[in-house]
Design a protein around this motif. Sequence first.
Motif, PDB file in Angstrom:
ATOM      1  N   ASN A 145       0.826  -1.202   0.000  1.00 30.31           N
ATOM      2  CA  ASN A 145       0.000   0.000   0.000  1.00 30.31           C
ATOM      3  C   ASN A 145       0.867   1.263   0.000  1.00 30.31           C
ATOM      4  O   ASN A 145       0.593   2.211  -0.736  1.00 30.31           O
ATOM      5  CB  ASN A 145      -0.912  -0.012   1.232  1.00 30.31           C
ATOM      6  N   VAL A 146       1.910   1.266   0.820  1.00 33.09           N
ATOM      7  CA  VAL A 146       2.818   2.415   0.868  1.00 33.09           C
ATOM      8  C   VAL A 146       3.521   2.593  -0.473  1.00 33.09           C
ATOM      9  O   VAL A 146       3.590   3.704  -1.015  1.00 33.09           O
ATOM     10  CB  VAL A 146       3.854   2.250   2.001  1.00 33.09           C
ATOM     11  N   ALA A 147       4.031   1.497  -1.025  1.00 35.73           N
ATOM     12  CA  ALA A 147       4.732   1.580  -2.314  1.00 35.73           C
ATOM     13  C   ALA A 147       3.809   2.124  -3.399  1.00 35.73           C
ATOM     14  O   ALA A 147       4.186   3.023  -4.171  1.00 35.73           O
ATOM     15  CB  ALA A 147       5.256   0.195  -2.706  1.00 35.73           C
ATOM     16  N   GLY A 148       2.595   1.595  -3.449  1.00 28.37           N
ATOM     17  CA  GLY A 148       1.651   2.040  -4.475  1.00 28.37           C
ATOM     18  C   GLY A 148       1.224   3.480  -4.284  1.00 28.37           C
ATOM     19  O   GLY A 148       1.142   4.246  -5.249  1.00 28.37           O
ATOM     20  N   TRP A 152       1.927   6.273  -7.056  1.00 24.87           N
ATOM     21  CA  TRP A 152       0.700   6.787  -7.670  1.00 24.87           C
ATOM     22  C   TRP A 152       0.469   8.253  -7.313  1.00 24.87           C
ATOM     23  O   TRP A 152       0.185   9.077  -8.188  1.00 24.87           O
ATOM     24  CB  TRP A 152      -0.480   5.940  -7.196  1.00 24.87           C
ATOM     25  N   GLY A 153       0.603   8.586  -6.039  1.00 21.95           N
ATOM     26  CA  GLY A 153       0.367   9.955  -5.602  1.00 21.95           C
ATOM     27  C   GLY A 153       1.331  10.939  -6.249  1.00 21.95           C
ATOM     28  O   GLY A 153       0.925  12.010  -6.715  1.00 21.95           O
ATOM     29  N   THR A 154       2.610  10.571  -6.291  1.00 25.74           N
ATOM     30  CA  THR A 154       3.603  11.436  -6.917  1.00 25.74           C
ATOM     31  C   THR A 154       3.316  11.618  -8.401  1.00 25.74           C
ATOM     32  O   THR A 154       3.401  12.733  -8.941  1.00 25.74           O
ATOM     33  CB  THR A 154       5.016  10.850  -6.725  1.00 25.74           C
ATOM     34  N   LEU A 155       2.962  10.532  -9.072  1.00 31.24           N
ATOM     35  CA  LEU A 155       2.672  10.585 -10.510  1.00 31.24           C
ATOM     36  C   LEU A 155       1.483  11.501 -10.798  1.00 31.24           C
ATOM     37  O   LEU A 155       1.540  12.339 -11.706  1.00 31.24           O
ATOM     38  CB  LEU A 155       2.377   9.172 -11.017  1.00 31.24           C
ATOM     39  N   MET A 156       0.411  11.385 -10.013  1.00 31.00           N
ATOM     40  CA  MET A 156      -0.783  12.195 -10.245  1.00 31.00           C
ATOM     41  C   MET A 156      -0.523  13.684  -9.993  1.00 31.00           C
ATOM     42  O   MET A 156      -0.912  14.547 -10.784  1.00 31.00           O
ATOM     43  CB  MET A 156      -1.938  11.738  -9.333  1.00 31.00           C
ATOM     44  N   VAL A 157       0.146  13.982  -8.889  1.00 31.62           N
ATOM     45  CA  VAL A 157       0.401  15.377  -8.528  1.00 31.62           C
ATOM     46  C   VAL A 157       1.338  16.036  -9.540  1.00 31.62           C
ATOM     47  O   VAL A 157       1.081  17.157 -10.001  1.00 31.62           O
ATOM     48  CB  VAL A 157       0.986  15.470  -7.106  1.00 31.62           C
TER      49      VAL A 157
END
Length: 206
Positions: A145-148, A152-157
């Motif tokens: 969960n942390v890895a994803g 994911w969060g960095t990519l979206m932002v």
Amino acid sequence: MDAVVNHLLAMPSWLALLLIFALPALEASAFLGFVFPGETALIIGGVLASQGRLSLAAVLVAGIGGALVGDSIGYAVGRRWGRRILHTTLGRFVRAEHLQRAEDALSVRGGWTVFVGRFTAALRVLVPGLAGMGRLSYRTFLFYNVAGAVIWGTLMVVAGYVAGSNWHRVAHLFSGAGLVLTVLVICAFVVVQVLRRRRRADSTDG
């Protein structure tokens, strides 16, 4: 959805940042992702950062933190109440085929499904609760969960930050990519199941 996005763009900075945390947090814990995908909130956070209204670092922390908290709550809810949740009003938002796909993927790949599911809207909402229902080890769940969430969060932002006013195109692109990834996950599951059956048949014949 456009109305929600427009409100986000017009909000005071502190309130927008709060929602950038809250919307991904509510995505899996309250099934909000079926109505408003958390990735959109993070993309808009990146847009606000590109306008200088929010710190890019603050948006990253809020978005990733919300995703982590929400999925952990979803896992705990699934572990504690399980299918009872799906038989309530909330269950109406869950399509039977989405539920079955998520359960099948978890049974085959476990932690990797948690990671890959982060990048697809349907699985992102369902997988944390199903992981709890299926008694997947929380340590395993937390790791993936942390890895994803971080990736994911960095990519979206960052995508929202780079896109700026063209965020609609980026959101559409990621939505399509998520659909393709969901199809690939399903295909991979089917292939694994076919190979397993063939191995069982071969061992029986032998």
